[in-house]
Design a protein around this motif. Sequence first.
Motif, PDB file in Angstrom:
ATOM      1  N   ALA A  75      30.655  18.352  51.536  1.00 15.66           N
ATOM      2  CA  ALA A  75      30.785  16.846  51.752  1.00 15.66           C
ATOM      3  C   ALA A  75      30.658  16.067  50.799  1.00 15.66           C
ATOM      4  N   MET A  76      30.088  16.418  49.779  1.00 17.73           N
ATOM      5  CA  MET A  76      29.776  15.485  48.540  1.00 17.73           C
ATOM      6  C   MET A  76      30.638  15.940  47.440  1.00 17.73           C
ATOM      7  N   ALA A  77      31.691  16.625  47.426  1.00 18.74           N
ATOM      8  CA  ALA A  77      32.570  16.879  46.395  1.00 18.74           C
ATOM      9  C   ALA A  77      33.692  15.930  46.244  1.00 18.74           C
ATOM     10  N   PHE A  78      34.347  16.012  45.098  1.00 20.73           N
ATOM     11  CA  PHE A  78      35.379  15.306  44.850  1.00 20.73           C
ATOM     12  C   PHE A  78      36.611  16.156  44.453  1.00 20.73           C
ATOM     13  N   PRO A  79      37.098  17.121  45.436  1.00 21.25           N
ATOM     14  CA  PRO A  79      38.122  17.715  44.896  1.00 21.25           C
ATOM     15  C   PRO A  79      39.651  16.845  44.702  1.00 21.25           C
ATOM     16  N   HIS A  80      40.232  17.525  43.398  1.00 22.35           N
ATOM     17  CA  HIS A  80      41.361  16.640  43.186  1.00 22.35           C
ATOM     18  C   HIS A  80      41.341  15.171  42.865  1.00 22.35           C
ATOM     19  N   TRP A  81      39.915  14.712  42.461  1.00 24.75           N
ATOM     20  CA  TRP A  81      39.814  13.337  42.378  1.00 24.75           C
ATOM     21  C   TRP A  81      40.701  12.582  41.350  1.00 24.75           C
ATOM     22  N   LYS A  82      41.219  13.470  40.262  1.00 27.87           N
ATOM     23  CA  LYS A  82      42.127  12.831  39.314  1.00 27.87           C
ATOM     24  C   LYS A  82      43.700  12.875  39.810  1.00 27.87           C
ATOM     25  N   ARG A  83      43.777  13.498  41.083  1.00 30.95           N
ATOM     26  CA  ARG A  83      45.279  13.571  41.424  1.00 30.95           C
ATOM     27  C   ARG A  83      45.671  12.233  42.334  1.00 30.95           C
ATOM     28  N   GLY A  84      44.726  11.221  42.510  1.00 22.93           N
ATOM     29  CA  GLY A  84      45.192  10.124  43.208  1.00 22.93           C
ATOM     30  C   GLY A  84      44.865  10.079  44.594  1.00 22.93           C
ATOM     31  N   VAL A  85      44.006  11.325  45.173  1.00 24.06           N
ATOM     32  CA  VAL A  85      43.814  11.362  46.553  1.00 24.06           C
ATOM     33  C   VAL A  85      42.765  10.545  47.023  1.00 24.06           C
ATOM     34  N   HIS A  86      42.873  10.304  48.347  1.00 14.54           N
ATOM     35  CA  HIS A  86      41.730   9.570  49.030  1.00 14.54           C
ATOM     36  C   HIS A  86      40.638  10.597  49.533  1.00 14.54           C
ATOM     37  N   PHE A  87      39.683  10.086  50.026  1.00 12.87           N
ATOM     38  CA  PHE A  87      38.729  11.034  50.726  1.00 12.87           C
ATOM     39  C   PHE A  87      38.264  10.596  52.239  1.00 12.87           C
ATOM     40  N   GLY A  88      37.784  11.298  52.868  1.00 19.73           N
ATOM     41  CA  GLY A  88      37.536  11.049  54.344  1.00 19.73           C
ATOM     42  C   GLY A  88      35.897  10.712  54.495  1.00 19.73           C
ATOM     43  N   PRO A  89      35.363  10.664  55.412  1.00 19.10           N
ATOM     44  CA  PRO A  89      33.910  10.293  55.661  1.00 19.10           C
ATOM     45  C   PRO A  89      33.133  11.503  55.082  1.00 19.10           C
ATOM     46  N   ARG A  90      32.118  11.008  54.345  1.00 16.44           N
ATOM     47  CA  ARG A  90      31.168  11.981  53.877  1.00 16.44           C
ATOM     48  C   ARG A  90      29.827  12.219  54.568  1.00 16.44           C
TER      49      ARG A  90
END
Length: 383
Positions: free
Chosen positions: A56-71
């Motif tokens: 829930a606190m991870a940032f997978p693929h954060w360098k790929r320009g993705v967004h993230f859902g609610p943590r």
Amino acid sequence: MSGLKIAFDVSQTGRQKAGCGFYAAALIDGLLESAAENEFTLMTSFGDFFHDPFQAMAFPHWKRGVHFGPRKVRRKSASRFWINRDKAGSFLDRFDVVHANNFWCPPWRLRGTLIYTLYDMSFIEHPEWTTESNRKGCLEGVQRAAQFADGFVAISEATKQAFLRHFPSIAPDRVHVIYPASRFGQPGFHPEPEPPDNSIFQAGESFFLSTGTIEPRKNQAFLLDVYQQFRARGGAPIPLVLAGKQGWMMDGFDQQVAASPWADDIHILGYVSDGELAWLYQHCLVNLYPSHYEGFGLPVLEGMHFGTPVMCSNRTSLPEIVGEAGVLLPPDDLTGWVDALESLATEPQRRQQLQRSAVARATRFDWKRSAAQIRSLYEAASS
């Protein structure tokens, strides 16, 4: 067509993921490679059934320009959010496509397209192999999906047919079989093979391997009986290595192993790293997989990718995966398994034949192809 806004569930892709998590992780890798025009939001928390606070606190693929859902780090917080139609519904209705991958399904119809992944139906067909809480959670999710999902991804034909047996109101053309593949065949995924920290591997001994979570469905207790019969009949002192984390309903298994006359040759490694798993596949004599029930059976295919001779169950999806490239037997045929193990242990030419067949068969399963099929499904469902 213009790009889609896609919410993709990665809640099970954390550090100790199993088959469901590997499937979702490999798909999002492929989708981010091949669907650059689409906008992805990764949901590291999704629903009130499965919860991994670390993910829930991870940032997978954060360098790929993705967004993230609610943590949602706390399970209670996740549950309150995801069952709240106003809050979760408002979030999910932003997307053209929502892809659910962890058995949970929103209990209402979304504004966009909801795609739901079907892994297996064992919790319906054999509830004795799981806990009551897991059975209820999986069943609730699939029942909701039958009511609210627009399309389904099944990881094998066996899973598709099992789902349709239990939910005959679903039109078969809404269920799309999209196979997993070996993650070791993914572009850019090349973990350095390394032996586990165990003394049996230092001398270069041969060994039998069995991978997967230790639980009743995987049938490791039967495999222990096979190994003991093999040794009792004069089989060579080839160690048996079990690689996989301890699952549910197997509390007495360690004691069974300890009570074996050949306990010193039976090694339970627990969860192993990707590099250790690659090494095990590359160096084992035979990959043994007597599972009663599989939605797909990823450890079998991963071994085949490395040319590992395979002996496995002939039930559910496994014949789809292995074809003629391995030895398939009923998962309760003790004599048949012991006979086959004796044969493979003493016939190097037979093992070499299976190695060649395994590699050729494994090439039929490809993550690029699977990601392209998912992408086409998204586009067709949203048009």
